[in-house]
Design an enzyme around this catalytic site. Structure first.
Site, PDB file in Angstrom:
ATOM      1  N   CYS A 421       0.833  -1.147  -0.076  1.00  0.00           N
ATOM      2  CA  CYS A 421      -0.230   0.102  -0.008  1.00  0.00           C
ATOM      3  C   CYS A 421       0.941   1.110  -0.062  1.00  0.00           C
ATOM      4  CB  CYS A 421      -0.760  -0.113   1.072  1.00  0.00           C
ATOM      5  SG  CYS A 421      -0.200   0.005   2.850  1.00  0.00           S
ATOM      6  N   ILE A 422       0.335   2.173   0.536  1.00  0.00           N
ATOM      7  CA  ILE A 422       1.062   3.522   0.579  1.00  0.00           C
ATOM      8  C   ILE A 422       2.432   3.379   1.164  1.00  0.00           C
ATOM      9  CG2 ILE A 422       1.147   5.903   0.604  1.00  0.00           C
ATOM     10  CD1 ILE A 422      -1.950   5.748   0.818  1.00  0.00           C
TER      11      ILE A 422
END
Length: 477
Positions: A421-422
């Site tokens: 994810c980020i």
């Protein structure tokens, strides 16, 4: 059982990141277009506002695609099936209300019986993902061979969506009414309490990577606003961008992300041992700058969350309090993705009392600094630079670090699934005992969370590129 549920929730959180990733472009277009800046021709503003608004209007469908991809290992057939399932689900709801329950067409339109919003998209995505995983290898008689395998998935997803739509048409009016009551309470009646709770819980879920699930109803669902051309917007983010003066209740995030946590990072730097201060300073300044500019805070939070949980508890409380503080002071600013300086400036067209943000923010930063400095020094908390010397290895690029991360995860054959994810790698492994948590930290992970067969390693904004490097390394060995 808890570990299985936790693992499933992590997958849900991960799958919600893909639709959330379209918010920056949608927010920039709608925010700038709706602000009607004098430097931008009116026709350009209208185009930007309507194109940005169209993305927000289609968020349920985008969520359907995101959930389907997240639970099907990014297979495009599941995404296609999600589009089919969502379309059929919505039309089934409308058809049942109109033709079976004999509800007047105007009543259906006014009460939005078929508008189940983001939840409808998530349901459709879940249907298609389940059907994909169950039927993508199905074999049919030879005369139906064309529809075997993956081609069968959109068909069965659409048929099952009719069944789900029939059930929802009977129970949704009651459920939708309760959701509407909560939405009205959170957005209009008592936003101070609602967003205090939001901020506290959202930060409490960050260590587990589940905060994306909690974000959805507040960011994408509560409240309703209709603009001058009849477009309807739900959620605090979209309503604010469209010009709703009652939105902007998420503004507190700017206070603790741009100012509070950088203050904490400064305290961690200043309390490090003298011989480690230069190294810790460079790490903390970089993390603080990332938080200030982009609102991405995990590199700071994971520097103390595991070694000094009391600091994180206090941080979660302070984060929760920043939201009612902004609401009480009538401070409003818009965010499209995270609460950073870039969002703060680009989306300033609808901001209110914008001059107060740096004033309140600096005070909040000093509060964070004072509390963290006092607790770290008083209780000798082992924050970065105060622990025993560690053999942290620094790599110039992601290609160099990939083999060592694979080794720390137990080798190529121990990795069942790899995603990012980020700010973190999300890995599912065959044998958790083969994972070397300490080596992952020595390789630069700000924190490592292990639950069941799932591993999360926080490498900050490099995570997606590291994941790509690991994929390339695994494919070449």
């Amino acid at each position: 059982m808890f570990k299985n549920v936790f693992s499933s929730l992590q997958k849900v959180g991960k799958s919600l990141m893909l639709p959330v990733s379209v918010l920056p472009i949608a927010g920039i277009l709608l925010g700038i277009g709706s602000a009607h800046f004098t430097l931008i021709p009116e026709i350009i503003s209208q185009i930007m506002a309507q194109t940005g608004g169209s993305i927000f209007s289609n968020m349920p469908l985008i969520f359907a695609i995101g959930v389907a991809l997240g639970f099907s290992n990014n297979d495009g057939v599941a995404a296609l099936a999600a589009v089919v399932a969502y379309s059929i689900l919505i039309q089934t709801l409308s058809a049942v209300e109109l033709n079976i329950l004999n509800t007047d067409a105007n009543t259906i339109k006014n009460k939005n019986f078929s508008d189940i919003g983001i939840l409808g998209g998530i349901i459709a995505g879940a249907i298609s993902a389940y059907m994909f995983n169950k039927f993508y290898k199905i074999q049919l008689p030879e005369y139906l061979g064309f529809f075997a395998g993956k081609r069968f998935v959109p068909i069965i997803s659409g048929l099952f969506a009719i069944f789900v739509g029939l059930i929802l048409s009977l129970i949704w009016p009651s459920i939708g009414n309760k959701i509407q009551i909560f939405s009205e309470w959170a957005a209009y009646q008592n936003p101070i309490i609602a967003f205090s709770l939001y901020g506290l819980v959202e930060r409490a879920l960050v260590p587990f990577g589940l905060h994306h699930i909690w974000n959805v109803p507040f960011q994408m669902q509560i409240g309703e606003y209709k603009n001058s051309i009849g477009q309807i917007f739900h959620g605090d983010i979209a309503r604010y961008m469209a010009g709703d003066t009652t939105a902007g209740n998420l503004s507190g995030g700017f206070i603790f992300k741009m100012y509070g946590l950088p203050g904490a990072a400064l305290a961690i730097w200043h309390t490090a041992k003298k011989e480690n201060r230069k190294k810790i300073g460079s790490i903390m300044i970089s993390a603080a700058l990332t938080a200030f500019l982009t609102g991405i805070t995990e590199p700071i939070e994971f520097s103390f969350i595991l070694v000094a949980p009391i600091l994180y508890i206090i941080h979660a409380i302070l984060a929760g309090l920043s939201f009612p503080l902004c609401i009480f002071l009538n401070m409003r600013a818009g965010t499209s993705f995270s609460h950073g300086f870039i969002d703060f400036i680009v989306l300033s067209g609808h901001s209110h009392k914008i001059f107060l943000f740096p004033i309140v923010g600096i005070c909040y930063g000093l509060l964070y600094y004072s509390i963290f400095y006092f607790l770290i020094t008083t209780f000798n908390l082992k924050t970065p630079g105060r622990e025993e010397n560690k053999n942290t290895v620094f790599f110039r690029n992601n290609i160099e670090i990939a083999p060592y991360i694979v080794e720390a995860l137990g080798g190529k054959n121990n990795i069942k699934n790899l995603d990012a994810c980020i700010t973190r790698l999300r890995i599912t492994v065959s044998e958790i005992s083969k994972v070397n948590e300490e080596n992952l930290k020595n390789l630069g992970a700000a924190g490592v969370v292990i639950s069941g067969s799932g591993v999360q390693a926080v490498f900050g904004t490099r995570s997606e590129n590291i994941k790509t490097a690991i994929d390339e390394y695994i494919n070449n060995i």
